[in-house]
Scaffold this active site. Sequence first.
Site, PDB file in Angstrom:
ATOM      1  N   HIS A  28       0.837  -1.196   0.000  1.00 49.69           N
ATOM      2  CA  HIS A  28       0.000   0.000   0.000  1.00 49.69           C
ATOM      3  C   HIS A  28       0.875   1.249   0.000  1.00 49.69           C
ATOM      4  CE1 HIS A  28      -3.180   2.645   2.110  1.00 49.69           C
ATOM      5  NE2 HIS A  28      -3.386   2.642   0.797  1.00 49.69           N
ATOM      6  N   HIS A  73       6.657  18.744 -14.127  1.00 52.37           N
ATOM      7  CA  HIS A  73       7.468  17.646 -14.675  1.00 52.37           C
ATOM      8  C   HIS A  73       8.727  17.443 -13.827  1.00 52.37           C
ATOM      9  CE1 HIS A  73       8.909  14.818 -17.630  1.00 52.37           C
ATOM     10  NE2 HIS A  73      10.012  15.520 -17.811  1.00 52.37           N
ATOM     11  N   ASP A 102       7.572   7.379 -20.741  1.00 52.47           N
ATOM     12  CA  ASP A 102       7.925   7.373 -22.157  1.00 52.47           C
ATOM     13  C   ASP A 102       9.410   7.053 -22.320  1.00 52.47           C
ATOM     14  OD1 ASP A 102       9.384   9.834 -21.774  1.00 52.47           O
ATOM     15  OD2 ASP A 102       7.587  10.999 -22.240  1.00 52.47           O
ATOM     16  N   TYR A 117       5.887  13.957 -22.456  1.00 49.70           N
ATOM     17  CA  TYR A 117       5.208  13.959 -21.154  1.00 49.70           C
ATOM     18  C   TYR A 117       4.240  12.802 -20.950  1.00 49.70           C
ATOM     19  CZ  TYR A 117       7.223  18.613 -21.093  1.00 49.70           C
ATOM     20  OH  TYR A 117       8.099  19.666 -21.152  1.00 49.70           O
ATOM     21  N   SER A 118       4.449  11.704 -21.630  1.00 53.78           N
ATOM     22  CA  SER A 118       3.607  10.515 -21.426  1.00 53.78           C
ATOM     23  C   SER A 118       4.180   9.704 -20.273  1.00 53.78           C
ATOM     24  CB  SER A 118       3.529   9.690 -22.717  1.00 53.78           C
ATOM     25  OG  SER A 118       2.861  10.409 -23.715  1.00 53.78           O
ATOM     26  N   ASN A 119       4.023  10.258 -19.073  1.00 53.16           N
ATOM     27  CA  ASN A 119       4.572   9.669 -17.853  1.00 53.16           C
ATOM     28  C   ASN A 119       3.502   9.687 -16.775  1.00 53.16           C
ATOM     29  OD1 ASN A 119       7.361   9.640 -18.956  1.00 53.16           O
ATOM     30  ND2 ASN A 119       7.126  11.853 -18.831  1.00 53.16           N
TER      31      ASN A 119
END
Length: 134
Positions: A20, A101, A28, A123-125
């Site tokens: 947890h 970011h 990316d 920015y595909s994170n």
Amino acid sequence: MKKTPLLNIALSRVIASLGHGDILMIVDAGMPVPPGVELIDLALTRGVPDFVSVLDVVLSEMQVESHVLAREMADIKPPALQIIESLNLDDQLGQQRWISHEDLKALSRTAKAIIRTGECQPYSNLALVSGVVF
């Protein structure tokens, strides 16, 4: 052989070991990985595997309590953002938090593991915070 969609041994092991509040990141191809954080590098070539395919498989096995995105993603609007928003509406990603970011890169130092995709959209994170099933 496993019956669930996830076949990658390293990724299956990491998800099974999450407690947890642990963080698992899907990133990316350009996101830096801090020293000491486990990297599960799935990237084969540009776009393979794509961010969304990896996210779909991870969600088939992981209970997510919340997730964290970079604010810059909202400005650039990569294709993955629409999928993330629809999953968020379906409550599959829990509470959403937006940070810079640079702060997301700092957060990555605390991740249990980082999954690198072949995604080349900026920015595909995404940081996924593990929940519990009870």
